[in-house]
Design an enzyme around this catalytic site. Sequence first.
Site, mmCIF file in Angstrom:
data_model
loop_
_atom_site.group_PDB
_atom_site.id
_atom_site.type_symbol
_atom_site.label_atom_id
_atom_site.label_comp_id
_atom_site.label_asym_id
_atom_site.label_seq_id
_atom_site.Cartn_x
_atom_site.Cartn_y
_atom_site.Cartn_z
ATOM 1 N N GLU A 313 6.143 7.056 -5.204
ATOM 2 C CA GLU A 313 7.598 7.035 -5.044
ATOM 3 C C GLU A 313 8.259 6.895 -6.408
ATOM 4 O O GLU A 313 9.224 6.157 -6.563
ATOM 5 C CB GLU A 313 8.030 5.883 -4.138
ATOM 6 C CG GLU A 313 7.449 5.971 -2.735
ATOM 7 C CD GLU A 313 8.152 5.052 -1.737
ATOM 8 O OE1 GLU A 313 8.634 5.570 -0.736
ATOM 9 O OE2 GLU A 313 8.234 3.838 -1.984
ATOM 10 N N CYS A 397 15.486 2.157 4.050
ATOM 11 C CA CYS A 397 16.191 1.595 2.895
ATOM 12 C C CYS A 397 17.341 2.473 2.424
ATOM 13 O O CYS A 397 18.400 1.983 2.038
ATOM 14 C CB CYS A 397 15.210 1.362 1.753
ATOM 15 S SG CYS A 397 14.207 2.806 1.348
#
Lengths: 627, 627
Positions: A313, A397
Amino acid sequence: MRTYASVPFSQVKINGPFWSERLETVLTKTIPSQYAQLEKHNMLRSLKLPQPVPPLTIPRKPDGFTTEIFWDSDIGKWIEAASYALSHRRDPVVEAQIEAITDDLEKAQAPDGYLNCWYQEREPENRWTNLRDNHELYNAGHLLEGAVAYFHATGKDRLLVVMERYMDHVASVFGRGPGQKRGYCGHQEVELALVKAWQATGKRKFLDLATYFIDERGAQPHYFDIEAQARGQKPSDYGQGTYEYSQSHIPVREQTKVVGHAVRAMYMYTAMADLAAEHGDAALKRACEVLWRDVTETRMYVTGGFGPSASNEGFTLDYDLPNDTAYAETCASVAMVFWAARMLNLDLDGQYADMLELALYNNSLAGLSRDGTQYFYDNKLESDGTHRRWDWHPCPCCTMNVARLVASIGGYVFGLAEREVAIHLYGGASATLPVAGGQVTLTETSNYPWDGAIRVAVEPEGTGGFTLSLRIPAWCKGATLAVNGASVPVKPERGYARITRAWAKGDVIDLNLPMQAERSWANPEVKVDVGRVALRRGPLVYCLEQIDQTLPLSRLRLPRTATLSARFAPDLLGGISLIEAEGLGLVDSPALYSDTPPTETPAKLTAVPYYIWCNRGANAMQVWVRE
Amino acid sequence: MRTYASVPFSQVKINGPFWSERLETVLTKTIPSQYAQLEKHNMLRSLKLPQPVPPLTIPRKPDGFTTEIFWDSDIGKWIEAASYALSHRRDPVVEAQIEAITDDLEKAQAPDGYLNCWYQEREPENRWTNLRDNHELYNAGHLLEGAVAYFHATGKDRLLVVMERYMDHVASVFGRGPGQKRGYCGHQEVELALVKAWQATGKRKFLDLATYFIDERGAQPHYFDIEAQARGQKPSDYGQGTYEYSQSHIPVREQTKVVGHAVRAMYMYTAMADLAAEHGDAALKRACEVLWRDVTETRMYVTGGFGPSASNEGFTLDYDLPNDTAYAETCASVAMVFWAARMLNLDLDGQYADMLELALYNNSLAGLSRDGTQYFYDNKLESDGTHRRWDWHPCPCCTMNVARLVASIGGYVFGLAEREVAIHLYGGASATLPVAGGQVTLTETSNYPWDGAIRVAVEPEGTGGFTLSLRIPAWCKGATLAVNGASVPVKPERGYARITRAWAKGDVIDLNLPMQAERSWANPEVKVDVGRVALRRGPLVYCLEQIDQTLPLSRLRLPRTATLSARFAPDLLGGISLIEAEGLGLVDSPALYSDTPPTETPAKLTAVPYYIWCNRGANAMQVWVRE
């Protein structure tokens, strides 16, 4: 060291069409629908610490991890976004929702102040044993940010008191004192939250704890090694392979390359800039500047996206910016807005505002659908049509990150010094601000980002002379400026035209920022973009969506000689500016391989702003168009 | 139905420089080094069925599979390649090696004829319970091919007798009679091996068994379903997801798309073409033609590679031909040579010979290093420099496949009918062939593939008039032909110039196939190749290797207007023709994104034949060059 202060969004009224629409959508659609999703996906229930413990909603991965471990953070982020909504207009339903959550958290909180619903419900014996992987302080940080926001919006401090108790506990556990653990979180976030708590309460302990976490990070012997050994694990078995993943490989002041998980990086850099300002810490500021240069010169997408790789990520290598597999997480761009705003307060330098604007209008806004209820997590720059928006995610998120950003957009408009007001962003906003001993009401009116004609009305009240600094974006060529109709030469200093005078009521500034449909080329080290061009106009980066073209995207190209033109399409997607050009397309379908080239015919190309793609169903898309 | 017969390679003498060098390398380096690898990696030991059973050399994957299960096939393929070497020149060392293997196999063979070292050593109770996954008949097929080859080379039939006993057992187990299993192998191969055994022995039972396997394939109820259920497994749990993987989703005559594992497909199509010829089966021939058109029109790399995807080692979608992740297994191209040769015997059509030549000179030959001891399994068309050759592989199928192909290269040169000899491949070969009631010695002399000047000397002995058919490759423009110095117009019929006359001793044909350095473009549906061009000259496809360029590959392009020129470089890689051109390159390194395009300067481009890349260390490579 901080020379400018942000103006809280609650003091800024947004009235331009672009942001009014986004703000209204977030307030009326996004935030309520997110609450419904929190409910639907058992996340609110997780605060109630029920016995017997219910089965997991999100099964563990092979390595044992489940994103359910950081549900507290999602709830904290929703509280923050919802509180920003309350700052715009109070709403008893939302307040009751937050109060109910506060009830649960109050009940859940351990006698010693500890508060983490995952650990308290499922493995109370393991608290503070795996900071590296388990987001314990990350959860705390988001709840703390939520508590601060709710306190600002309503004056109610019950949640803030809960969180202060928790932070007192954290400060007792972590630190350099005898018997304390020299730990810090694997996922940075609590650091910037603590600075917010310090700024909201004036309680130095919050700032001290944030400072400890940043200063301790990357120290040797490495805390994550010690902690792993205490768990009976080999530090070398760490699944991520390197502490670069959490930017804890070396002390933060020694870091010169942006590495690892992009959101962790951006949150950390934000806190570093905060602390540089709070402490006048030149080494910390310098580290921020070095990292800033690194990311903007070698590791950034043209859309203001960060972190190309899904595997960590995050960041990989210089100029490694693949388009069709771009990760470019929405959260990382939102966090870049946070960092850039801090840098801009340290130095009024247009490069920070340019980046803030780029990340905001492009990669960040792309994360939210037009109707406000669908999202992108990863923001690809090229899609074969299979990349699509979703309603919810096992790791949601990004949803609340874009909601809290839009809900607080007004906070990025102005910068304030003692005798100076800077306008960073345009698009229609007004505020009454304290400057030079009095108050000045500034009303900026424009149809930005579609049009660069900007009017600023200045209404001072008891002020002395002061400087009004108007940002001249780096993308703009040929800006013009007039005060009360009289032309003023535009000589930007580090990206701002600074007009100092004894302002009087009725003064009007006309700033014109010509917006051309323009091409952008990548450094040839970005291999995938060689031979390709991106389109932009003003702050917006554009893309080709298949739905607007007459031939498959892969068959189209935009020769360098083709003229670009912009056209406002009032009926398309609520009204957007298009970029159009006469391109070329391959129409025939010859043999699989042939010794004559496929023939090209003229083909119109129509580009839409990147942020609004994939709002007419999933379809193929390209940012970088073949030349 | 078969109109032409191949001429066994043992009757063809190779004397041209290109193939003499490859052949010599394979005979003296590749085959001995492969024996050493078989020994080093415990593979020869596996024939000895030792007790206690040794641990696995190649650990099982998570799904329980290990490539150790098909070691028999690798040994069979080595015997085949080594036997071809013996056909060129007898060698007591190699014969002793094969005899020793035969000893082991004789000892291992079960009283009922069953012979599979994996099953007999490790799970004798499970034989014939998982044809879908476990390569049991695939192993048998390769051992049978080895036995036939060794018999041809030496006249020794001990191994062939062992294998005949095994095949008799197989024929008793599988079939449509009472108590028989209606099974067939998940990995096709035994079918074409059985046809070879039939051709070598004239024993019809081999042909019948091959015919049964091909005809039964894909019948309902599906054998792999029945078999899975008998193992207590759900057929729907099949790891590959679809029986397309093994081309057993529908009966073979109904198949119209090339799907699944590429090597299985190519081996099956080869057997289908064999059986079409043996039986005069028009439906089977028609199925081959439909599949041929499908693969050549939509699913083939320009290098004659097949099967783009690593996930199924096979085919995906039409025009899905990624370059940097190309799988294009060496074995699949080698098997295409087999299939094309069969199609060419069914119909003297240059399209088959063109494909044979393309797959042979490019994707297949690329699989073997210049020194004959290193290999590629997957043949990428673009590499960032990380793709490199290896000495050995957990699945070494490709190593022996390329060895047996090169060792038998002479077998692809001539096609023979009653009153006609066709020359399919050039490069220097001679043979004495029975035609029109007598014998003719043909001696083809050339420096092909570097030069298209070809001389064929005809020396008939007691023949009547016959037709000599010379292949005019589709890549060739402006071929000229002269018989005894007198020009003859070139009017190819389906790719062959056919000259019928009463040939006399001393007749000489001069065929000139002009070789231009040329461009090739892909159909625009191949998205990754749009805006790119490939280079070729004669039968060879070229590539740019980084080592020959002055700028990074990604910075180079070849404008359509640039002139290509070929130059023979005698000192490079043993002597190869290069293609050179004045291209353009991006030399500067501007800002990450800029509103001015990077500047281009002239840059020489040097291309080498694809088959020889990666013989000067790993380095970046591109087949498709930006225009």
